[in-house]
Design a protein around this motif. Structure first.
Motif, PDB file in Angstrom:
ATOM      1  N   GLY A 120       7.925   2.820   7.314  1.00  0.00           N
ATOM      2  CA  GLY A 120       7.984   1.882   8.473  1.00  0.00           C
ATOM      3  C   GLY A 120       6.841   0.931   8.235  1.00  0.00           C
ATOM      4  N   GLY A 121       5.781   1.164   7.640  1.00  0.00           N
ATOM      5  CA  GLY A 121       4.645   0.522   7.348  1.00  0.00           C
ATOM      6  C   GLY A 121       3.809   0.126   8.853  1.00  0.00           C
ATOM      7  N   GLU A 122       3.715  -1.178   8.919  1.00  0.00           N
ATOM      8  CA  GLU A 122       2.466  -1.498  10.130  1.00  0.00           C
ATOM      9  C   GLU A 122       1.300  -0.830  10.090  1.00  0.00           C
ATOM     10  N   THR A 123       0.636  -0.662   8.778  1.00  0.00           N
ATOM     11  CA  THR A 123      -0.693   0.224   8.851  1.00  0.00           C
ATOM     12  C   THR A 123      -1.664  -0.718   8.212  1.00  0.00           C
ATOM     13  N   HIS A 124      -1.358  -1.718   7.154  1.00  0.00           N
ATOM     14  CA  HIS A 124      -2.532  -2.406   6.634  1.00  0.00           C
ATOM     15  C   HIS A 124      -2.177  -3.854   6.974  1.00  0.00           C
ATOM     16  N   PHE A 125      -3.029  -4.693   7.600  1.00  0.00           N
ATOM     17  CA  PHE A 125      -3.047  -6.170   7.927  1.00  0.00           C
ATOM     18  C   PHE A 125      -4.325  -6.817   7.419  1.00  0.00           C
ATOM     19  N   ARG A 126      -3.988  -7.961   7.248  1.00  0.00           N
ATOM     20  CA  ARG A 126      -4.958  -9.004   6.994  1.00  0.00           C
ATOM     21  C   ARG A 126      -4.901 -10.292   7.941  1.00  0.00           C
ATOM     22  N   LEU A 127      -5.972 -10.626   8.542  1.00  0.00           N
ATOM     23  CA  LEU A 127      -6.027 -11.737   9.626  1.00  0.00           C
ATOM     24  C   LEU A 127      -6.970 -12.896   9.136  1.00  0.00           C
ATOM     25  N   TYR A 128      -6.437 -14.064   9.588  1.00  0.00           N
ATOM     26  CA  TYR A 128      -7.103 -15.078   9.215  1.00  0.00           C
ATOM     27  C   TYR A 128      -7.190 -15.743  10.879  1.00  0.00           C
ATOM     28  N   ILE A 129      -8.605 -16.091  11.258  1.00  0.00           N
ATOM     29  CA  ILE A 129      -8.728 -16.643  12.651  1.00  0.00           C
ATOM     30  C   ILE A 129      -9.904 -17.548  12.547  1.00  0.00           C
TER      31      ILE A 129
ATOM     32  N   HIS B 162       0.815  -1.371  -0.064  1.00  0.00           N
ATOM     33  CA  HIS B 162       0.060  -0.035   0.035  1.00  0.00           C
ATOM     34  C   HIS B 162       0.935   1.307   0.037  1.00  0.00           C
ATOM     35  N   GLU B 163       2.303   1.178  -0.350  1.00  0.00           N
ATOM     36  CA  GLU B 163       2.843   2.296  -0.311  1.00  0.00           C
ATOM     37  C   GLU B 163       2.240   3.349  -1.506  1.00  0.00           C
ATOM     38  N   GLY B 164       2.209   4.586  -1.124  1.00  0.00           N
ATOM     39  CA  GLY B 164       1.574   5.528  -2.107  1.00  0.00           C
ATOM     40  C   GLY B 164       0.055   5.782  -1.647  1.00  0.00           C
ATOM     41  N   HIS B 165      -0.574   4.815  -0.957  1.00  0.00           N
ATOM     42  CA  HIS B 165      -2.070   4.881  -0.867  1.00  0.00           C
ATOM     43  C   HIS B 165      -2.232   5.619   0.533  1.00  0.00           C
ATOM     44  N   ALA B 166      -3.582   5.761   0.850  1.00  0.00           N
ATOM     45  CA  ALA B 166      -4.127   6.640   2.191  1.00  0.00           C
ATOM     46  C   ALA B 166      -3.594   5.675   3.272  1.00  0.00           C
ATOM     47  N   GLY B 167      -3.131   6.373   4.232  1.00  0.00           N
ATOM     48  CA  GLY B 167      -2.834   5.586   5.479  1.00  0.00           C
ATOM     49  C   GLY B 167      -1.527   5.033   5.599  1.00  0.00           C
ATOM     50  N   HIS B 168      -0.848   4.802   4.501  1.00  0.00           N
ATOM     51  CA  HIS B 168       0.553   4.253   4.622  1.00  0.00           C
ATOM     52  C   HIS B 168       1.444   5.379   5.126  1.00  0.00           C
TER      53      HIS B 168
ATOM     54  N   HIS C 104      -4.262   1.493   9.643  1.00  0.00           N
ATOM     55  CA  HIS C 104      -5.243   2.010   8.877  1.00  0.00           C
ATOM     56  C   HIS C 104      -6.348   1.040   8.334  1.00  0.00           C
ATOM     57  N   ALA C 105      -5.918   0.048   7.752  1.00  0.00           N
ATOM     58  CA  ALA C 105      -6.871  -1.092   7.501  1.00  0.00           C
ATOM     59  C   ALA C 105      -6.592  -2.549   8.038  1.00  0.00           C
ATOM     60  N   LEU C 106      -7.589  -3.153   8.039  1.00  0.00           N
ATOM     61  CA  LEU C 106      -7.709  -4.659   8.566  1.00  0.00           C
ATOM     62  C   LEU C 106      -8.723  -5.332   7.933  1.00  0.00           C
ATOM     63  N   ALA C 107      -8.224  -6.222   7.196  1.00  0.00           N
ATOM     64  CA  ALA C 107      -8.845  -7.267   6.357  1.00  0.00           C
ATOM     65  C   ALA C 107      -9.273  -8.454   7.213  1.00  0.00           C
ATOM     66  N   ILE C 108     -10.536  -8.592   7.601  1.00  0.00           N
ATOM     67  CA  ILE C 108     -10.885  -9.846   8.541  1.00  0.00           C
ATOM     68  C   ILE C 108     -11.464 -11.143   7.601  1.00  0.00           C
ATOM     69  N   HIS C 109     -10.758 -12.228   8.128  1.00  0.00           N
ATOM     70  CA  HIS C 109     -11.376 -13.571   7.581  1.00  0.00           C
ATOM     71  C   HIS C 109     -11.630 -14.324   8.900  1.00  0.00           C
ATOM     72  N   ALA C 110     -12.708 -14.308   9.314  1.00  0.00           N
ATOM     73  CA  ALA C 110     -13.182 -14.938  10.717  1.00  0.00           C
ATOM     74  C   ALA C 110     -14.048 -15.938  10.461  1.00  0.00           C
ATOM     75  N   ALA C 111     -13.702 -17.210  11.226  1.00  0.00           N
ATOM     76  CA  ALA C 111     -14.791 -18.353  11.291  1.00  0.00           C
ATOM     77  C   ALA C 111     -14.726 -19.202  12.454  1.00  0.00           C
ATOM     78  N   ALA C 112     -15.715 -20.102  12.576  1.00  0.00           N
ATOM     79  CA  ALA C 112     -15.857 -20.921  13.370  1.00  0.00           C
ATOM     80  C   ALA C 112     -15.273 -22.325  13.102  1.00  0.00           C
ATOM     81  N   PRO C 113     -14.721 -23.192  14.036  1.00  0.00           N
ATOM     82  CA  PRO C 113     -14.295 -24.377  13.565  1.00  0.00           C
ATOM     83  C   PRO C 113     -15.141 -25.294  12.748  1.00  0.00           C
ATOM     84  N   GLY C 114     -14.599 -25.822  11.753  1.00  0.00           N
ATOM     85  CA  GLY C 114     -15.368 -26.248  10.553  1.00  0.00           C
ATOM     86  C   GLY C 114     -15.874 -25.669   9.356  1.00  0.00           C
ATOM     87  N   GLU C 115     -15.886 -24.187   9.570  1.00  0.00           N
ATOM     88  CA  GLU C 115     -16.302 -23.251   8.507  1.00  0.00           C
ATOM     89  C   GLU C 115     -15.066 -23.190   7.727  1.00  0.00           C
ATOM     90  N   ASN C 116     -15.347 -22.841   6.315  1.00  0.00           N
ATOM     91  CA  ASN C 116     -14.181 -22.551   5.427  1.00  0.00           C
ATOM     92  C   ASN C 116     -13.955 -20.867   5.732  1.00  0.00           C
TER      93      ASN C 116
END
Length: 90
Positions: A38-47, A29-35, A77-89
């Motif tokens: 040093g980074g640490e501004t845009h994250f994606r998580l799978y839980i 996301h370099e050059g985009h809003a919120g960047h 600045h941004a957090l992409a979330i992929h959240a599931a219960a056990p057994g879900e895709n």
């Protein structure tokens, strides 16, 4: 402590996940809003956690956003979330 590690720790404490993966995507996301240098501004998580069973996608996102409130009002600045219960895709 790096933001990625802090996010990981807070999510482990809040949801005791069966699996959790947090990616720092700030470099994409370099050059985009919120960047910033040093980074640490845009994250994606799978839980996967039993805490999400029976919850809608919106409820899951709200739960995660509440657990990470200080990070989201701080430097994340941004957090992409992929959240599931056990057994879900993800």
């Amino acid at each position: 402590m790096h933001t990625r590690d802090l996010i990981t720790e807070k999510l482990h404490n809040a949801f005791a996940p069966e699996s959790l993966h947090v990616e720092d995507e700030s470099h994409r996301h370099e050059g985009h809003a919120g960047h910033r240098p040093g980074g640490e501004t845009h994250f994606r998580l799978y839980i996967v956690s039993e805490a999400f069973r029976g919850k809608s996608r919106l409820e899951r996102h709200r739960m995660i956003n509440a657990a990470l409130a200080s990070e989201l009002t701080g430097g994340v600045h941004a957090l992409a979330i992929h959240a599931a219960a056990p057994g879900e895709n993800l």
